[in-house]
Design an enzyme around this catalytic site. Sequence first.
Site, PDB file in Angstrom:
ATOM      1  N   LYS A 121       0.884  -1.175  -0.094  1.00 43.44           N
ATOM      2  CA  LYS A 121      -0.139  -0.157  -0.016  1.00 43.44           C
ATOM      3  C   LYS A 121       0.790   1.211  -0.008  1.00 43.44           C
ATOM      4  CE  LYS A 121      -4.398  -1.453   1.577  1.00 43.44           C
ATOM      5  NZ  LYS A 121      -5.708  -0.926   2.347  1.00 43.44           N
ATOM      6  N   LYS A 204      -4.197  -9.405  -6.773  1.00 41.95           N
ATOM      7  CA  LYS A 204      -5.555  -9.574  -6.037  1.00 41.95           C
ATOM      8  C   LYS A 204      -6.385  -8.599  -6.469  1.00 41.95           C
ATOM      9  CE  LYS A 204      -6.181  -7.891  -1.999  1.00 41.95           C
ATOM     10  NZ  LYS A 204      -6.127  -7.261  -0.653  1.00 41.95           N
ATOM     11  N   LYS A 207     -10.438  -3.341  -3.834  1.00 43.09           N
ATOM     12  CA  LYS A 207     -11.397  -2.215  -3.646  1.00 43.09           C
ATOM     13  C   LYS A 207     -10.577  -1.142  -4.513  1.00 43.09           C
ATOM     14  CE  LYS A 207     -13.127  -3.309   0.716  1.00 43.09           C
ATOM     15  NZ  LYS A 207     -12.143  -3.243   1.785  1.00 43.09           N
TER      16      LYS A 207
HETATM   17  P1  TYM Z   1     -10.078  -6.025   3.788  1.00 42.34           P
HETATM   18  O1  TYM Z   1     -11.304  -4.886   4.066  1.00 42.34           O
HETATM   19  O2  TYM Z   1      -9.084  -5.452   2.708  1.00 42.34           O
HETATM   20  O3  TYM Z   1     -11.059  -7.296   3.121  1.00 42.34           O
HETATM   21  C1  TYM Z   1     -12.089  -7.577   3.888  1.00 42.34           C
HETATM   22  C2  TYM Z   1     -12.174  -9.352   3.707  1.00 42.34           C
HETATM   23  O4  TYM Z   1     -12.288  -9.593   2.568  1.00 42.34           O
HETATM   24  C3  TYM Z   1     -10.975 -10.330   2.187  1.00 42.34           C
HETATM   25  N1  TYM Z   1     -10.663 -10.368   0.645  1.00 42.34           N
HETATM   26  C4  TYM Z   1     -10.461 -11.438  -0.049  1.00 42.34           C
HETATM   27  N2  TYM Z   1     -10.638 -12.475  -0.147  1.00 42.34           N
HETATM   28  C5  TYM Z   1     -10.463 -13.238  -1.352  1.00 42.34           C
HETATM   29  N3  TYM Z   1      -9.832 -12.619  -2.319  1.00 42.34           N
HETATM   30  C6  TYM Z   1      -9.993 -11.324  -2.283  1.00 42.34           C
HETATM   31  N4  TYM Z   1      -9.499 -10.682  -3.614  1.00 42.34           N
HETATM   32  C7  TYM Z   1     -10.165 -10.469  -1.116  1.00 42.34           C
HETATM   33  N5  TYM Z   1     -10.013  -9.027  -0.823  1.00 42.34           N
HETATM   34  C8  TYM Z   1     -10.334  -8.898   0.071  1.00 42.34           C
HETATM   35  C9  TYM Z   1     -10.028 -10.091   3.329  1.00 42.34           C
HETATM   36  O5  TYM Z   1      -9.135 -11.365   3.306  1.00 42.34           O
HETATM   37  C10 TYM Z   1     -10.870  -9.935   4.374  1.00 42.34           C
HETATM   38  O6  TYM Z   1     -11.185 -11.136   5.221  1.00 42.34           O
HETATM   39  N6  TYM Z   1      -7.423  -5.760   7.627  1.00 42.34           N
HETATM   40  C11 TYM Z   1      -8.734  -6.238   7.158  1.00 42.34           C
HETATM   41  C12 TYM Z   1      -9.798  -5.658   8.080  1.00 42.34           C
HETATM   42  C13 TYM Z   1      -9.716  -6.052   9.615  1.00 42.34           C
HETATM   43  C14 TYM Z   1     -10.131  -7.303  10.289  1.00 42.34           C
HETATM   44  C15 TYM Z   1      -9.678  -7.075  11.553  1.00 42.34           C
HETATM   45  C16 TYM Z   1     -10.471  -8.487   9.684  1.00 42.34           C
HETATM   46  C17 TYM Z   1      -9.360  -5.024  10.332  1.00 42.34           C
HETATM   47  N7  TYM Z   1      -9.442  -5.778  11.760  1.00 42.34           N
HETATM   48  C18 TYM Z   1      -9.923  -7.899  12.276  1.00 42.34           C
HETATM   49  C19 TYM Z   1     -10.431  -9.425  10.530  1.00 42.34           C
HETATM   50  C20 TYM Z   1     -10.180  -9.324  11.754  1.00 42.34           C
HETATM   51  C21 TYM Z   1      -8.796  -5.905   5.586  1.00 42.34           C
HETATM   52  O7  TYM Z   1      -8.152  -4.747   5.445  1.00 42.34           O
HETATM   53  O8  TYM Z   1      -9.741  -6.436   5.020  1.00 42.34           O
END
Ligand code: TYM
Length: 344
Positions: A121, A204, A207
């Site tokens: 990032k 990947k 968003k």
């Molecule tokens: P974030 O917002 O990037 O993504 C949310 C969830 O979606 C999954 N994900 C994917 N899975 C498969 N293929 C993809 N292309 C893909 N893009 C996203 C992510 O693995 C995630 O499960 N840091 C985390 C948010 C967070 C969190 C937490 C998660 C903050 N605190 C505590 C679990 C527990 C994040 O940025 O996810």
Amino acid sequence: MTQQTRIFSGIQPTNNLTVGNYLGAIKNWVSLQSQGQSNENQVENLFCIVDLHAITVPQDPTLLHKATLETAATYLASGINPKQSSIFIQSHVRAHTELAWLLSCMTPMGWLNRMTQFKDKAGKNREKAGLGLYAYPTLMAADILLYQTTHVPVGDDQKQHVEMTRDLAQSFNHHYNEDTFTIPEPVIQGEAKRIMSLRDGTKKMSKSDPSGFSRIHLTDSPEDIAQKIKKAKTDLAPLPDSIVELEDRPEAKNLITLYAAFQNMTIDSALKNVAGQNFASFKPQLTEVIISALTPIRENIATYMNDQSELMDILNNGSEKASHIAEKTINDVKETMGFVKENN
Ligand code: TYM
């Protein structure tokens, strides 16, 4: 699952959610929620909209506000049931930021330096990246540890953060010689652990990718979905009949993964349906599968967004329940660390 299973996960409200977020996270939450219902032991589910994480990169306030509510609406529209799970906004439970500070004083910078998401990032702009982006895994650890979480269902890209959370919890418990924190397990399951960009099967789906054609949003219209799949990168060979033959065909593998995951099939059984076909005949079938899965979700999101009073009631209720658990942990942690208790 063992007794007192507690499931926690979250999604950043940045932009509209993608099919990657749905297949890699939300869909698995829904199935864990129903497994929990049929389990005699107590299972508690907490699903958070992690707005404090979203601001680790600059956000437009109006868009952040809308995306936060829309993310909550998406959880509900996808099948998270507020009677079985607490849905809440991270910034409504103040203990997240408080625990993040306490843990940040115990997080070695060497651990943060290893986090690949920061490297991705921040990119070449490392010197200009905010402290929050760098410290982000500690906030994520606080999210998880605050609830004495046992299971964290996430996509593959979050594994490293959950592992750091485990290390931090173990190091805290060891340092104070107490079992203050439960050590959480990552749960990374299903065929769609990492959905890739539609433009480049080695990246990947995200968003925040600058190209809108790289991803499908859960709120995309059927026409947009059809167009994105039509333009999705592919190769010239027909689809094979086994997954091993897809190893060096990342775009083909990604499209068949979408086709399988949306229909709750394994990739191998999905291939049995379409082996031998070329992309000109496979793509319209994939489009149909995606449109029929996403149409009810899109319509439900719109219903929750049109009248937000129900949504706000659910979120208030969720943060009340979450705060109750969080307060106990933060008080225990502060006592363990030697902070003087307020006398009131
Ligand atoms: P974030 O917002 O990037 O993504 C949310 C969830 O979606 C999954 N994900 C994917 N899975 C498969 N293929 C993809 N292309 C893909 N893009 C996203 C992510 O693995 C995630 O499960 N840091 C985390 C948010 C967070 C969190 C937490 C998660 C903050 N605190 C505590 C679990 C527990 C994040 O940025 O996810």
